[in-house]
Motif scaffolding. Structure first.
Motif, PDB file in Angstrom:
ATOM      1  N   LEU A 280      -7.763   3.277  -4.544  1.00  0.00           N
ATOM      2  CA  LEU A 280      -8.521   4.269  -4.121  1.00  0.00           C
ATOM      3  C   LEU A 280      -9.123   5.207  -4.136  1.00  0.00           C
ATOM      4  O   LEU A 280      -8.037   6.481  -3.035  1.00  0.00           O
TER       5      LEU A 280
ATOM      6  N   CYS B  57      -2.844  -0.065  -3.966  1.00  0.00           N
ATOM      7  CA  CYS B  57      -2.763  -1.300  -3.724  1.00  0.00           C
ATOM      8  C   CYS B  57      -1.607  -1.117  -4.830  1.00  0.00           C
ATOM      9  O   CYS B  57      -1.943  -2.226  -5.892  1.00  0.00           O
TER      10      CYS B  57
ATOM     11  N   MET C 233     -10.321  -7.829  -4.946  1.00  0.00           N
ATOM     12  CA  MET C 233      -9.911  -7.752  -3.698  1.00  0.00           C
ATOM     13  C   MET C 233     -10.530  -6.628  -3.265  1.00  0.00           C
ATOM     14  O   MET C 233     -11.451  -6.605  -3.143  1.00  0.00           O
TER      15      MET C 233
ATOM     16  N   TRP D  50     -10.606  -3.215   0.566  1.00  0.00           N
ATOM     17  CA  TRP D  50      -9.683  -1.788   0.756  1.00  0.00           C
ATOM     18  C   TRP D  50     -10.507  -2.424   2.473  1.00  0.00           C
ATOM     19  O   TRP D  50     -11.281  -2.592   2.689  1.00  0.00           O
TER      20      TRP D  50
ATOM     21  N   ILE E 168     -13.166   2.929  -5.903  1.00  0.00           N
ATOM     22  CA  ILE E 168     -12.222   1.468  -6.065  1.00  0.00           C
ATOM     23  C   ILE E 168     -12.189   1.399  -7.487  1.00  0.00           C
ATOM     24  O   ILE E 168     -13.164   1.157  -7.972  1.00  0.00           O
TER      25      ILE E 168
ATOM     26  N   TYR F 125      -4.376   2.688   6.110  1.00  0.00           N
ATOM     27  CA  TYR F 125      -5.848   1.595   5.679  1.00  0.00           C
ATOM     28  C   TYR F 125      -4.869   0.472   5.059  1.00  0.00           C
ATOM     29  O   TYR F 125      -3.725   0.595   4.570  1.00  0.00           O
ATOM     30  N   TYR F 126      -5.184  -0.849   4.377  1.00  0.00           N
ATOM     31  CA  TYR F 126      -4.969  -1.998   4.102  1.00  0.00           C
ATOM     32  C   TYR F 126      -5.045  -2.220   2.754  1.00  0.00           C
ATOM     33  O   TYR F 126      -6.881  -2.066   2.555  1.00  0.00           O
ATOM     34  N   CYS F 127      -4.747  -2.702   2.107  1.00  0.00           N
ATOM     35  CA  CYS F 127      -5.276  -3.834   1.181  1.00  0.00           C
ATOM     36  C   CYS F 127      -4.990  -4.939   1.309  1.00  0.00           C
ATOM     37  O   CYS F 127      -4.040  -5.333   1.815  1.00  0.00           O
ATOM     38  N   ASN F 128      -6.071  -5.765   0.178  1.00  0.00           N
ATOM     39  CA  ASN F 128      -5.760  -7.092   0.722  1.00  0.00           C
ATOM     40  C   ASN F 128      -6.649  -7.861  -0.435  1.00  0.00           C
ATOM     41  O   ASN F 128      -7.670  -7.294  -1.602  1.00  0.00           O
TER      42      ASN F 128
ATOM     43  N   GLU G 130       0.449  -1.279  -0.119  1.00  0.00           N
ATOM     44  CA  GLU G 130       0.067   0.252   0.126  1.00  0.00           C
ATOM     45  C   GLU G 130       0.503   1.343   0.300  1.00  0.00           C
ATOM     46  O   GLU G 130       1.737   1.235   0.623  1.00  0.00           O
TER      47      GLU G 130
ATOM     48  N   ARG H 231      -8.555  -0.740 -10.322  1.00  0.00           N
ATOM     49  CA  ARG H 231      -8.354  -1.370 -10.714  1.00  0.00           C
ATOM     50  C   ARG H 231      -7.034  -1.369 -12.022  1.00  0.00           C
ATOM     51  O   ARG H 231      -8.140  -0.961 -13.456  1.00  0.00           O
TER      52      ARG H 231
END
Length: 113
Positions: A80, A22, A34, A36, A69, A93-96, A6, A71
């Motif tokens: 984001l 991300c 995916m 956030w 959001i 803030y995290y992405c996964n 991130e 891509r």
């Protein structure tokens, strides 16, 4: 092994905007879903937004109409876009992906005057 990193956080005044990135170590087309997430001080991590491989998107109620959001499959980056930021958006803030993999370090977003 998929690795997600991130970036893009910072300090912004209320009403301002930021765009988080991300960056994935693999082709984003290989990742179905995916998302956030964010974690505010003293609170549990919460889901913010998600996108599927076919382009469906969902948002938690508190960010609807303000966050977007997306891509970029050419660059393997998920974004984001955060507009009209509020102090309550302050968090890491995290992405996964879903199913989740190991969490990254996240990126700090602070909304304050």
């Amino acid at each position: 092994q998929v690795k997600l990193v991130e970036s893009g956080g910072g300090l912004v005044q209320p009403g301002g905007s930021l765009r988080l990135s991300c960056t994935a170590s693999v082709n984003l087309k290989s990742i179905g879903v995916m998302a956030w997430y964010r974690q505010a001080p003293g609170k549990e991590r919460e889901w913010v937004a998600m996108t599927t491989a076919v382009g469906a998107k969902q948002y938690t109620d508190s960010v609807k109409g303000r966050f977007t959001i997306s891509r970029d499959f050419d660059k393997n980056i998920m974004f984001l876009q955060m507009n009209n930021l509020k102090p309550e958006d302050t968090a890491v803030y995290y992405c996964n992906q879903i199913p989740k993999i190991t969490w990254g370090q996240g990126t700090q977003v602070t909304v304050s005057s």
